[in-house]
Design an enzyme around this catalytic site. Structure first.
Site, PDB file in Angstrom:
ATOM      1  N   GLY A 266       2.065   6.978  -0.570  1.00 40.84           N
ATOM      2  CA  GLY A 266       2.329   6.964   0.876  1.00 40.84           C
ATOM      3  C   GLY A 266       1.121   6.532   1.683  1.00 40.84           C
ATOM      4  O   GLY A 266       0.683   5.388   1.617  1.00 40.84           O
TER       5      GLY A 266
ATOM      6  N   GLU B  86       0.816  -1.216   0.000  1.00 40.61           N
ATOM      7  CA  GLU B  86       0.000   0.000   0.000  1.00 40.61           C
ATOM      8  C   GLU B  86       0.849   1.266   0.000  1.00 40.61           C
ATOM      9  O   GLU B  86       0.530   2.250  -0.666  1.00 40.61           O
ATOM     10  CB  GLU B  86      -0.910  -0.001   1.229  1.00 40.61           C
ATOM     11  CG  GLU B  86      -1.839   1.186   1.333  1.00 40.61           C
ATOM     12  CD  GLU B  86      -2.748   1.306   0.128  1.00 40.61           C
ATOM     13  OE1 GLU B  86      -3.667   0.492  -0.004  1.00 40.61           O
ATOM     14  OE2 GLU B  86      -2.534   2.214  -0.712  1.00 40.61           O
TER      15      GLU B  86
ATOM     16  N   GLY C 211       7.263  10.688   3.900  1.00 39.09           N
ATOM     17  CA  GLY C 211       7.447  11.030   5.317  1.00 39.09           C
ATOM     18  C   GLY C 211       7.336   9.772   6.149  1.00 39.09           C
ATOM     19  O   GLY C 211       6.590   8.855   5.806  1.00 39.09           O
TER      20      GLY C 211
ATOM     21  N   ILE D 228      -1.963   7.371   1.404  1.00 41.31           N
ATOM     22  CA  ILE D 228      -3.266   7.323   0.700  1.00 41.31           C
ATOM     23  C   ILE D 228      -3.613   5.865   0.377  1.00 41.31           C
ATOM     24  O   ILE D 228      -2.831   5.192  -0.283  1.00 41.31           O
ATOM     25  CB  ILE D 228      -3.204   8.127  -0.628  1.00 41.31           C
ATOM     26  CG1 ILE D 228      -2.739   9.558  -0.389  1.00 41.31           C
ATOM     27  CG2 ILE D 228      -4.551   8.106  -1.331  1.00 41.31           C
ATOM     28  CD1 ILE D 228      -2.445  10.328  -1.677  1.00 41.31           C
TER      29      ILE D 228
ATOM     30  N   LYS E  84       5.626   4.260  -9.814  1.00 44.04           N
ATOM     31  CA  LYS E  84       4.319   4.231  -9.152  1.00 44.04           C
ATOM     32  C   LYS E  84       3.205   3.997 -10.176  1.00 44.04           C
ATOM     33  O   LYS E  84       2.248   3.260  -9.910  1.00 44.04           O
ATOM     34  CB  LYS E  84       4.106   5.525  -8.368  1.00 44.04           C
ATOM     35  CG  LYS E  84       5.070   5.621  -7.170  1.00 44.04           C
ATOM     36  CD  LYS E  84       5.087   7.013  -6.558  1.00 44.04           C
ATOM     37  CE  LYS E  84       6.026   7.069  -5.344  1.00 44.04           C
ATOM     38  NZ  LYS E  84       6.306   8.429  -4.897  1.00 44.04           N
TER      39      LYS E  84
ATOM     40  N   GLU F 263      16.326  15.383  -2.894  1.00 44.05           N
ATOM     41  CA  GLU F 263      17.563  14.630  -2.649  1.00 44.05           C
ATOM     42  C   GLU F 263      18.757  15.394  -3.234  1.00 44.05           C
ATOM     43  O   GLU F 263      18.603  16.114  -4.223  1.00 44.05           O
ATOM     44  CB  GLU F 263      17.495  13.278  -3.384  1.00 44.05           C
ATOM     45  CG  GLU F 263      16.332  12.395  -2.990  1.00 44.05           C
ATOM     46  CD  GLU F 263      16.595  11.628  -1.709  1.00 44.05           C
ATOM     47  OE1 GLU F 263      17.765  11.526  -1.300  1.00 44.05           O
ATOM     48  OE2 GLU F 263      15.621  11.160  -1.115  1.00 44.05           O
TER      49      GLU F 263
END
Ligand code: HSE
Length: 420
Positions: free
Chosen positions: A134, A129, A302, A136, A205, A190
């Site tokens: 993230g 998931e 996060g 959601i 994704k 980054e």
């Protein structure tokens, strides 16, 4: 109470976040689900460094076998990131009948077939998931509550770094490089930003999300990809004057006999639900034949938001007597390279008679109709900025027009798709 024994591969940001969430919220999760989560081992490179998380010495190990080969460990959570050794370690865990929970979109996207095949062979679960969006719950949504739908379209803002950069470029009228540097200084991009700004992260994704939504495998190499590095403050501000907001979109469409899969910057009408998703937030907009349209929005990265999705997956893996396995057609639909869109074409044109006629003539020659036009900085004999927005047109035809324009009188500075 049922105890579930976990092994964590990695204890960096995400692994540490999962450790903290289980430590601070595990009792509550147990009250709600009857499942007690116990982390038996966490794989680290060096036992002296474990990100300041309060992890007892006996939990830490530098030996992967302490997790992958321990029969007591039922669920392996992978937080190593990158393709290898993450993919082969997940494969080994599944082979040993352990369910795997991961947020690793790269390893998953590149090794989806082998990992799914191994999970099917041993009956172990594969849960991911957190790999898209993230916190959601988009992967679950597609596979369970929305399963009775033909999903025709997905359109996502699935990379927080680029959304943050584009949002600030728009708000401040600043150039890409300036905001990128600032984002790096703030730790929001980054030091090597390529994976985000070149659209790789969003493409991984899309490969996962699109394969599930359309039940047809979309491979990374089939996805058309363009990052945000060529977007200028001028593009964004001219787009805004014409009623549009610029986003990096991951777009998937099921056209019946083929699929579109592309990641690129795109203008959206300012009143589109995705247009107001700003900063580092993520959102996925979907259209299904029964639910019609829907948008899910939240934090795409996060440690705590990612841990939220991971612990949710761990609980599902622990509760499911039979692990769900998404159905994908064996004869995967081809991924199209001939899609249609509307186009924003920004040109520097000589301000002289006949220039506009040349541009519109070439467009007309390809059967492309103009929907809006704007000229700025006009001065007879000088150079003006000319913006043309087309109606829906085949991408290949637009490329032919761009090629055919005489750069002596009209230079194309950027072409950006207009969606929504
Ligand atoms: N690098 C990603 C982003 C976060 O910027 O959204 C993890 O997928």
């Amino acid at each position: 109470m049922k105890e579930v024994v976990l092994g964590l591969l990695g204890l960096g940001n995400i692994g540490g976040g999962v450790w903290d969430l289980i430590r601070t919220f595990g009792d509550e999760v147990e009250t709600r689900t009857g499942i007690r989560l116990r982390v038996k081992k966490a794989l680290v490179l060096d036992k002296r460094i474990h990100g300041g998380h309060e992890v007892p010495e006996e939990v830490l190990t530098t030996e992967r076998a302490d997790i992958l080969e321990d029969p007591e460990i039922q669920i392996v959570c992978e937080f190593l990131g990158g393709e290898q050794p993450a993919a082969s370690m997940m494969q080994r865990a599944l082979e040993n009948g352990k369910s795997v929970v991961t947020a690793n979109k790269m390893a998953l996207s590149l090794h989806f077939d082998e990992l799914r095949a191994m999970a099917a062979r041993t009956g172990a679960g594969l849960y991911y998931e957190a790999s898209v969006g993230g916190a959601i719950p988009i992967i679950n949504a597609i596979q369970s509550p929305l399963i009775a739908n033909h999903i025709e379209q997905i359109m996502g803002i699935v990379n927080g770094t680029t959304n943050y950069i584009l949002t600030r470029m728009a708000a401040e009228g600043a150039e890409y490089e300036t905001i990128l540097k600032d984002a790096q200084r703030l730790g929001l991009a980054e030091p090597n930003p390529a994976a985000d700004v070149e659209g790789m992260d969003a493409a991984y994704k899309l490969s996962i999300l699109g394969s599930l939504a359309f039940h047809s495998r979309i491979r990374m190499e089939d996805i058309y990809r363009e990052g945000i590095t060529r977007v200028t403050a001028e593009d964004i501000s001219f787009g805004r004057e014409m009623g549009y907001v610029l986003k990096l979109l991951a777009i998937g469409k099921d056209n019946g006999d083929s699929i579109e899969a592309r990641v690129h910057p795109a203008f959206l009408p300012a009143d589109h639900p995705l247009a107001r998703v700003d900063g580092s937030l993520n959102a996925v907009y979907l259209y299904g034949h029964a639910f019609k349209d829907m948008m899910l929005e939240g934090r795409g990265a996060g440690d705590a938001p990612t841990a939220s999705a991971i612990v949710g997956d761990i609980i599902q893996a622990a509760q499911n007597a039979v692990h769900p396995m998404p159905w994908l057609r064996e004869d995967a639909l081809p991924v199209a390279d001939n899609w249609q869109s509307k186009y924003f074409i920004r040109m520097k044109a000589k301000d002289a008679p006949g220039v506009l006629a040349e541009v519109t003539g070439l467009l007309a020659g390809e059967g492309i109709s103009v929907s809006a036009m704007m000229q700025k900085g006009a001065a007879p004999g000088g150079k003006a900025t000319l913006i043309v927005i087309t109606h829906i047109a085949p991408e290949k035809a637009v490329r032919r027009v761009v090629q055919a324009l005489n750069p002596e009188i009209c230079q194309v500075e950027n072409v950006i798709r207009v969606e929504g």
